[in-house]
Design an enzyme around this catalytic site. Structure first.
Site, mmCIF file in Angstrom:
data_model
loop_
_atom_site.group_PDB
_atom_site.id
_atom_site.type_symbol
_atom_site.label_atom_id
_atom_site.label_comp_id
_atom_site.label_asym_id
_atom_site.label_seq_id
_atom_site.Cartn_x
_atom_site.Cartn_y
_atom_site.Cartn_z
ATOM 1 N N LYS A 1 48.786 36.067 59.084
ATOM 2 C CA LYS A 1 49.239 36.654 57.826
ATOM 3 C C LYS A 1 50.639 37.242 57.952
ATOM 4 O O LYS A 1 51.420 37.216 56.994
ATOM 5 C CB LYS A 1 48.249 37.721 57.347
ATOM 6 C CG LYS A 1 46.954 37.155 56.801
ATOM 7 C CD LYS A 1 47.189 36.184 55.648
ATOM 8 C CE LYS A 1 45.901 35.806 54.941
ATOM 9 N NZ LYS A 1 46.136 34.781 53.872
ATOM 10 N N SER B 1 49.303 36.985 51.331
ATOM 11 C CA SER B 1 49.489 37.844 52.492
ATOM 12 C C SER B 1 48.201 38.651 52.672
ATOM 13 O O SER B 1 47.130 38.225 52.227
ATOM 14 C CB SER B 1 50.709 38.747 52.274
ATOM 15 O OG SER B 1 50.917 39.603 53.355
ATOM 16 N N TYR C 1 43.978 36.237 62.760
ATOM 17 C CA TYR C 1 44.178 36.317 61.309
ATOM 18 C C TYR C 1 45.381 37.201 60.978
ATOM 19 O O TYR C 1 46.227 36.844 60.153
ATOM 20 C CB TYR C 1 42.908 36.871 60.669
ATOM 21 C CG TYR C 1 42.982 37.125 59.185
ATOM 22 C CD1 TYR C 1 42.679 36.126 58.263
ATOM 23 C CD2 TYR C 1 43.316 38.393 58.694
ATOM 24 C CE1 TYR C 1 42.718 36.368 56.900
ATOM 25 C CE2 TYR C 1 43.365 38.649 57.334
ATOM 26 C CZ TYR C 1 43.060 37.633 56.444
ATOM 27 O OH TYR C 1 43.112 37.884 55.087
#
Length: 259
Positions: free
Chosen positions: A166, A148, A162
């Site tokens: 995540k 994570s 991004y």
């Protein structure tokens, strides 16, 4: 006392597949597994990087195998799983750590860029968990650790795709933990704070941003890759036998900071 701790966290004889193992953080995890007596398959799209890490593990007396993988392709996972089983017998631990990033301003992000970034994180994590998870479910045991990020929630500025990717990694982690809770396979997420690479320092972090990061981090500094090792070895071991669906923050307090 030493025998107690060794028994509690013992990983000797296990096998770990570290996807993204040629990288800044996952490379350190791979080396740590080797030092803990784990047979390590170091998988990376950049075979030369995987080979470097595998050679470092071997130089310290560990067992390692370097493999090239396209983490977004299921067939690549299947081929590499077969190679690992042939070499080491089975896979007990999986690190899903592949992924790319880009600092493109939100209004300028092209479709292919965000698709590639999301696929490299969420897609690779899902596919890796499907392929290696099937093997673990057949064996009735296993530990999957997904990467994570401090940007999973709330999102990090300048890392739009991004951050979304995540967040998806964290979500699938919890979903899989729920699905496999009674089947012997634990699924957790490691949430690193700021452990910048040369690339991220060049593309994401200027002087003002560094000041902001340190100001939001109670420890007022960046993390060092070796500071992730304790959490990874714990999550991989039977000491974390009742831990699944968790997101473990190793971030110097970043996630607890407001004003």
């Amino acid at each position: 006392m030493s025998n107690y701790l060794e028994g509690l966290f013992n990983l000797k004889g296990k096998t770990a597949a570290v996807i993204g193992g040629g990288g800044h953080l996952c490379g350190e995890m791979a080396r740590a597994f080797g030092r803990a007596g784990v047979s390590v398959a170091v998988l990376d799209l950049r075979l030369s990087k995987a080979e470097d890490v595998a050679e470092q593990i071997k130089a310290e007396g560990g067992k390692a195998l370097a493999l090239e993988i396209d983490a977004t392709d299921g067939e690549s996972h299947k081929v590499n799983l077969a190679k690992i089983i042939e070499q080491f017998g089975q896979v007990d631990i999986l690190i899903n750590g592949a992924g790319i990033n880009a600092p493109t301003p939100v209004l300028d992000i092209p479709k292919q860029e965000y698709l590639d970034i999301i696929d490299s994180h969420f897609g690779s994590t899902l596919i890796g968990s499907q392929i290696f998870g099937t093997h673990m479910l057949d064996n009735g045991k296993g530990s999957i650790i997904n990467l994570s990020s401090a940007s999973a929630n709330p999102p990090l500025s300048k890392a739009f795709s991004y951050s979304a990717a995540k967040a998806a990694v964290l979500n699938i982690t919890k979903n899989l933990a729920r699905e496999w809770g009674q089947k012997g396979v634990r699924v957790n997420a490691l949430r690193p704070g700021f452990f910048p690479t040369e690339w991220s320092q060049e593309h994401f972090i200027d002087e003002a941003r560094e000041k902001a990061i340190h100001g939001h981090t109670p420890m007022a500094r960046y993390g060092q890759p070796n500071e992730l090792v304790g959490a990874v070895l714990w999550l991989a071991s039977d000491a974390a036998g009742f831990v699944t669906g968790a997101e473990i923050a190793v971030d110097g307090g970043f996630s607890c900071m407001t004003i």
